[in-house]
Design a protein around this motif. Sequence first.
Motif, PDB file in Angstrom:
ATOM      1  N   ALA A  70       0.826  -1.222   0.000  1.00 32.55           N
ATOM      2  CA  ALA A  70       0.000   0.000   0.000  1.00 32.55           C
ATOM      3  C   ALA A  70       0.856   1.266   0.000  1.00 32.55           C
ATOM      4  O   ALA A  70       0.548   2.234  -0.709  1.00 32.55           O
ATOM      5  N   ALA A  71       1.929   1.277   0.774  1.00 35.35           N
ATOM      6  CA  ALA A  71       2.805   2.452   0.807  1.00 35.35           C
ATOM      7  C   ALA A  71       3.498   2.647  -0.538  1.00 35.35           C
ATOM      8  O   ALA A  71       3.701   3.779  -0.980  1.00 35.35           O
ATOM      9  N   ALA A  72       3.855   1.556  -1.205  1.00 30.80           N
ATOM     10  CA  ALA A  72       4.489   1.654  -2.530  1.00 30.80           C
ATOM     11  C   ALA A  72       3.522   2.267  -3.532  1.00 30.80           C
ATOM     12  O   ALA A  72       3.911   3.113  -4.348  1.00 30.80           O
ATOM     13  N   GLU A  73       2.269   1.854  -3.466  1.00 25.87           N
ATOM     14  CA  GLU A  73       1.268   2.422  -4.370  1.00 25.87           C
ATOM     15  C   GLU A  73       1.065   3.909  -4.091  1.00 25.87           C
ATOM     16  O   GLU A  73       0.941   4.712  -5.016  1.00 25.87           O
ATOM     17  N   GLU A  74       1.070   4.282  -2.821  1.00 26.92           N
ATOM     18  CA  GLU A  74       0.918   5.694  -2.451  1.00 26.92           C
ATOM     19  C   GLU A  74       2.118   6.517  -2.938  1.00 26.92           C
ATOM     20  O   GLU A  74       1.949   7.609  -3.495  1.00 26.92           O
TER      21      GLU A  74
END
Length: 87
Positions: A70-74
């Motif tokens: 999720a952090a990578a997508e953000e």
Amino acid sequence: MGEPISAVVLQTYASKINALDAEHFSKRTNRGNDQGSRQYYAYRYDAEKQMYWPILLQETGDWETKNTDAAAEELTTWLMSVEKELK
């Protein structure tokens, strides 16, 4: 050209890098030929080795894959918005 990135915003996104999962990606798929390649990376610092290690966030072009964390997508979404501002 866009506005300068504030130190607070930069620190907010940079603080997500150490928690990134560098192991889980979507299936790498072929999207065509001669489209080139665009890759987005974050760099994690290893204090013991005194080196930065790249963590792939997303690749687009002839081949496509993305880090599913999720952090990578953000981070990817934010980097793309910064890139768009610079064009």
